[in-house]
Design a protein around this motif. Sequence first.
Motif, mmCIF file in Angstrom:
data_model
loop_
_atom_site.group_PDB
_atom_site.id
_atom_site.type_symbol
_atom_site.label_atom_id
_atom_site.label_comp_id
_atom_site.label_asym_id
_atom_site.label_seq_id
_atom_site.Cartn_x
_atom_site.Cartn_y
_atom_site.Cartn_z
ATOM 1 N N GLU A 121 0.818 -1.230 0.000
ATOM 2 C CA GLU A 121 0.000 0.000 0.000
ATOM 3 C C GLU A 121 0.843 1.267 0.000
ATOM 4 N N ARG B 13 0.832 -2.570 5.319
ATOM 5 C CA ARG B 13 -0.224 -3.347 4.655
ATOM 6 C C ARG B 13 0.145 -3.687 3.211
ATOM 7 N N GLN C 54 -0.957 -6.714 -0.220
ATOM 8 C CA GLN C 54 -1.759 -7.855 -0.681
ATOM 9 C C GLN C 54 -1.011 -8.571 -1.795
ATOM 10 N N ARG D 23 -1.863 -10.504 -5.248
ATOM 11 C CA ARG D 23 -2.984 -10.585 -6.194
ATOM 12 C C ARG D 23 -2.583 -11.471 -7.362
ATOM 13 N N SER E 50 -7.245 -12.324 -4.405
ATOM 14 C CA SER E 50 -6.215 -11.619 -3.629
ATOM 15 C C SER E 50 -6.276 -12.055 -2.173
ATOM 16 N N VAL E 51 -5.193 -11.806 -1.466
ATOM 17 C CA VAL E 51 -5.139 -12.062 -0.024
ATOM 18 C C VAL E 51 -4.440 -10.877 0.639
ATOM 19 N N GLN E 52 -5.130 -10.325 1.661
ATOM 20 C CA GLN E 52 -4.589 -9.155 2.374
ATOM 21 C C GLN E 52 -3.649 -9.624 3.468
ATOM 22 N N GLY E 53 -2.753 -8.732 3.875
ATOM 23 C CA GLY E 53 -1.849 -9.062 4.975
ATOM 24 C C GLY E 53 -0.914 -7.914 5.255
ATOM 25 N N TRP E 54 0.219 -8.221 5.846
ATOM 26 C CA TRP E 54 1.216 -7.178 6.089
ATOM 27 C C TRP E 54 2.627 -7.745 6.005
ATOM 28 N N PRO F 294 -0.450 -13.281 6.323
ATOM 29 C CA PRO F 294 -1.823 -13.043 5.871
ATOM 30 C C PRO F 294 -2.717 -12.604 7.031
ATOM 31 N N HIS G 20 -3.845 -15.982 -2.700
ATOM 32 C CA HIS G 20 -4.332 -15.267 -3.887
ATOM 33 C C HIS G 20 -4.553 -16.237 -5.045
#
Length: 200
Positions: A75, A113, A115, A117, A135-139, A158, A178
């Motif tokens: 991000e 943050r 992701q 994709r 997609s999978v969000q995470g950090w 994740p 993802h």
Amino acid sequence: MKLVIATRNPHKLEEIHAIFNFQGLDVCSAFDFPEIPDVIEDGDTLEANAIKKAVEICRATGLPALADDSGLEVEVLNGAPGVYSARWSGEGCSYHDNNLKLLRELAGKENRRAQFRTVIALALPGQNPQTVEGSVQGWIIETPRGSQGFGYDPLFVPAGYNQTFAELSSEVKNKISHRARALNAASNVWNHFFQTSEKP
Ligand code: IMP
């Protein structure tokens, strides 16, 4: 019916086969067509690269072709490395080089943050290619952890987990990744083509 998976990346093939039962399809990969040159991934987006790979392999083999292109989108880096994830720190760079670059770029940044994709393209002879995505969000953590998986896995946690993708078992990664989500979307949207099911 035959289907060519348009990749020569063994990690990717292994994950795709671990996630999917290709029931009723005779599945092969770009490894089975050594005479076809590698597709140059020079698109500006994951979509463009996935479509290019699927269309070129479909044309070269005359067979339905499935291709994916994936990337890590951070991000605070405005979505970088994104489509350039594989060669972010230069031609011929290693996963380790890219992970070091990611840590350098995020040094001192609070927002970690990110992701993963994946865009999947399906090209059928004589038809326009279509795409789906997952997609999978995470950090991104500050020190690599774990030895499984590949790429940025040792730095990506994740959402909802405390372990990195490189610490989680392949069974867990292959349920939430993802790539898994994009393959599920593929099986839902193209259910007339894939009589497939997710592995339990
Ligand atoms: P590809 O399009 O799937 O080959 O992915 C391009 C690059 O994104 C890879 O070389 C990795 O650096 C990164 N990448 C894609 N998927 C993953 C993953 O599941 N884990 C870690 N890195 C990944």
